[in-house]
Design an enzyme around this catalytic site. Structure first.
Site, short mmCIF file in Angstrom:
data_model
loop_
_atom_site.label_atom_id
_atom_site.label_comp_id
_atom_site.label_asym_id
_atom_site.label_seq_id
_atom_site.Cartn_x
_atom_site.Cartn_y
_atom_site.Cartn_z
N ALA A 9 8.31 -36.25 5.00
CA ALA A 9 7.28 -36.96 5.77
C ALA A 9 6.02 -36.10 5.78
O ALA A 9 6.04 -34.93 5.44
CB ALA A 9 7.76 -37.22 7.20
N GLU B 63 7.42 -34.98 13.15
CA GLU B 63 6.06 -35.39 12.75
C GLU B 63 5.17 -35.68 13.96
O GLU B 63 3.97 -35.40 13.93
CB GLU B 63 6.13 -36.60 11.83
CG GLU B 63 6.95 -36.39 10.56
CD GLU B 63 6.56 -35.14 9.79
OE1 GLU B 63 5.35 -34.81 9.74
OE2 GLU B 63 7.46 -34.47 9.26
#
Length: 695
Positions: A100, A136
């Site tokens: 990610a 994230e």
């Protein structure tokens, strides 16, 4: 940022105007154009959250949406600073090299790191999605709101996000017991890599762009997170949170150095954070603490000596010294520390009051410290009953055997003695403890594959895993914890791969029913069943598995199949699996999974190394010298046990340079040397011990 307006230009194009961004680093900017479905909701602070999915699959974004809805307010509360943007988008990208990327307000993910199919996703996949989303979103503060001054301070981004993600998942899903899993997934991985002589400090001077890819490894992520966890435990949660708040407020929309964070934590805790932590970030490696004890009535006198732990067991090159936060527990109450200190010298003596002669004492409760402990035989023996009856907490049971396996690999204790200790875990109930024990046994299996006692070792594993296998069975219970579901998968895979007849037979039957659509395999069982079936080596099953790959539309399922295709003992099908990995049917990001699966056997390891060499031009072009290429080099080279392979590997890469993989190549050669040394040192003794068990 949100869209302000859309209008048509004279040329018939669509002009989209976005709101103005805050001050930010350019590497965090992203634009995405494509056809997607999405699900949306607002968190408790009114932030609009959308999860974008492939067309026709919006339901697969629902789980990540729920995680994000809980996570943003949790971080706001923990950091004392609200998420600064009006929206948060999370989007699944079909072809994406990394897991990610934390672009501010528009986070990109691999499909397997974001999407959860309500019917076909395993518990482990849901947990991974929760961790990656937590990671994230933590970057929206650590990395985005406050950005590292330069790549030397990469760990400020990745180490912190890797620690904070566990705080988030523990809050959202306490049933995952995620901090125990941290010890296996992050701390153990960091300790393994950082014991090598070709490791590197957490903070590494970066001069050339090619050097950046090299430090996106377990040191920046896993050791960074482990050091932060140790720091958090030492200064306490209240001081930790207060210091983070001060740091984030002071450097919001600015760049910061590691030392800026230490200053804030010194102020909040009153402890010499910078002095202590610099010993962990500026030098590579970590200490092993040698512990000796003397009993004096109800007093226990401990002598603790630190030295750098090296994977080969030899003295370190140069001088190393750490300031080590230490806690000690006893069998009177294994959940409560009876002594705390910071080891500043090479050797210290500690006197513990009120410890009965029959009590054991143990360092590093909760396996929080970034170090290993070497006990005397008597001290270790006194703890074994508490392993067997589970009165020693799970994280301590995990850390104890993990240290022992590392000490055995280094030649500091006997591999046979460690296998005897492993038998004390027959009654173990904790998923993560079994998971780490399995990984350590697998490391021994890699070496024994090159001997004539590998089948004896497989029989040893069947005996070790049989009781927990019988307890769990094949069927999921009502209201079963996700950890028991994950443990069942692990145990069945181990029994099946070790040739346990009943497990192999049942796995084959369930796979046949799954293909015939008479009984769908539970998602949690699929990885185990697929692996067991492929290891049978029956030719038709390879073709059936590739057909299953082609008909699946779920990325998680495709990766699950790729991981096992190369596990077949059929050499021709194994070669077919390797060729399949670089065909147009497999995304380049996923080829590594297929090749990694092939390296699980001695035959597959050799064929994978030959495959890497013969397809080097294509593979190096496919991955453009990035971290996926380094990962591929690592899996194809590190597990041999023949020293001749070292010169072979070095010779190949001298002719075919791979700058981003230079450190990995050195580490692989070092691991081969360690495997060869273990085989020479303990091979005969292990064979004799395993032979005796079968009599």
């Amino acid at each position: 940022m949100p869209v302000i307006s859309e209008s048509e230009t004279k040329e018939g194009l669509l002009a989209v105007t976005f709101d103005r961004t805050p001050i930010m680093s350019t590497y965090l900017l992203a634009f995405i154009v494509g056809e997607y479905d999405y699900v949306e909701d607002r968190d408790s602070d009114g932030v609009l959250i959308r999860v974008y999915t492939p067309v026709g699959k919006p339901e697969q974004g629902q789980f990540a949406l729920e995680v994000a809805k809980k996570t943003l307010p949790f971080y706001k509360e923990y950091f004392g600073i609200a998420y600064p943007l009006p929206k948060m988008d999370l989007i699944a990208i079909a072809d994406f090299a990394a897991g990610a990327m934390e672009n501010w307000g528009l986070v990109t993910y691999r499909e397997t790191a974001l999407l959860v199919d309500p019917k076909n996703s395993a518990s482990s996949a849901k947990q991974r999605v929760a961790l990656v989303v937590g990671h994230e979103l933590a970057h929206q503060w650590f990395g985005n709101l406050v950005t590292m001054e330069w790549w030397t301070h990469l760990w400020l981004n990745e180490g912190f996000a890797s620690f904070i993600e566990y705080l988030c998942v523990d809050f959202c899903f306490p049933e995952f017991d995620i901090w125990t899993q941290f010890v296996k997934q992050d701390l153990a991985e960091a300790l393994e890599l950082d014991a090598l002589r070709n490791s590197h400090p957490i903070e590494v001077p970066v001069g050339h762009p090619a050097e950046v890819d090299e430090i996106f490894d377990a040191i920046s992520y896993c050791k960074g997170a482990s050091v932060i966890r140790m720091l958090h435990s030492w200064i306490g949660d209240e001081a930790f949170r207060k210091g983070l708040h001060q740091y984030l407020n002071k450097f919001a929309y600015k760049n910061a150095f590691t030392e800026d964070l230490w200053e804030a934590l010194v102020e909040s805790s009153g402890k010499p954070v910078g002095e202590v932590m610099s010993t962990w970030t500026s030098q590579m490696g970590y200490p092993v603490l040698q512990v000796d004890e003397r009993k004096e009535g109800d007093k226990r006198v401990l002598t603790i000596t630190q030295s750098k732990f090296c994977a080969d067991g030899k003295p370190a090159d140069g001088e190393f010294h750490w300031m080590v936060p230490i806690d000690i527990i006893s069998s009177a109450d294994p959940t409560k520390s009876i002594y705390s200190t910071v080891l500043k010298e090479k050797t210290t003596t500690v006197t513990l009051e009120g410890v009965k002669p029959s009590d054991w004492v143990k360092l590093n409760p909760g396996t929080v410290g970034v170090y290993r402990v070497r006990y005397t035989s008597e001290m270790l023996d006194s703890m074994i009953p508490s392993v067997k009856d589970l009165s020693l907490p799970a994280r301590d049971r995990l850390g104890l055997q993990n240290d022992l396996f590392a000490l055995a690999r280094a030649g500091l204790c006997s591999t046979v003695d460690v296998l005897k200790v492993a038998e004390a875990y027959r009654s173990e109930t904790d998923y993560t403890v079994w998971c780490d024990l399995t990984a350590n046994l697998s490391a021994i299996a890699v070496v024994l594959q090159y001997t004539d006692c590998f089948d004896l070792f497989r029989a040893f594993k069947v005996n070790l895993f049989s009781d927990v296998g019988k307890r769990l069975g094949w069927e999921k219970l009502d209201n079963e914890s996700p950890l028991d579901s994950m443990l069942r998968t692990l145990v069945l895979a181990q029994l099946g791969s070790s040739g346990h007849p009943e497990t192999v037979s049942e796995a084959t039957s369930r796979f046949d029913q799954h293909l015939a659509a008479t009984k769908t395999l539970d998602a949690d069982l699929r990885s185990a069943v697929y692996s067991v079936v492929m290891k049978r080596g029956d030719e038709p099953y390879f073709d059936k598995m590739t057909d299953l790959y082609r008909t699946s539309e779920l990325s998680e399922e495709k990766v699950r199949i790729l991981r096992v295709l190369g596990q077949t003992p059929n050499s021709e099908k194994l070669k077919s699996a390797l060729q399949f990995s670089i065909s147009e049917e497999v995304r380049s990001q996923d080829a590594v999974f297929c090749i990694a699966g092939a390296t699980s056997s001695a035959q597959g390891r050799q064929l994978s190394w030959e495959f890497l060499q013969s397809n080097w031009t294509k593979l190096s072009s496919m991955y453009e010298g990035g971290f996926l290429l380094a990962r591929l080099v690592k899996i194809c080279t590190e597990n041999f046990a023949d020293r001749n392979k070292i010169s072979e590997i070095k010779e190949f890469f001298e002719k075919n340079p791979a700058p981003a993989a230079n450190r990995v190549i050195q580490q692989s050669c070092e691991n081969i040397e360690l495997n060869a040394a273990l085989l020479e040192r303990d091979g005969d003794a292990v064979k004799a011990y395993l032979s005796e068990l079968t009599k």
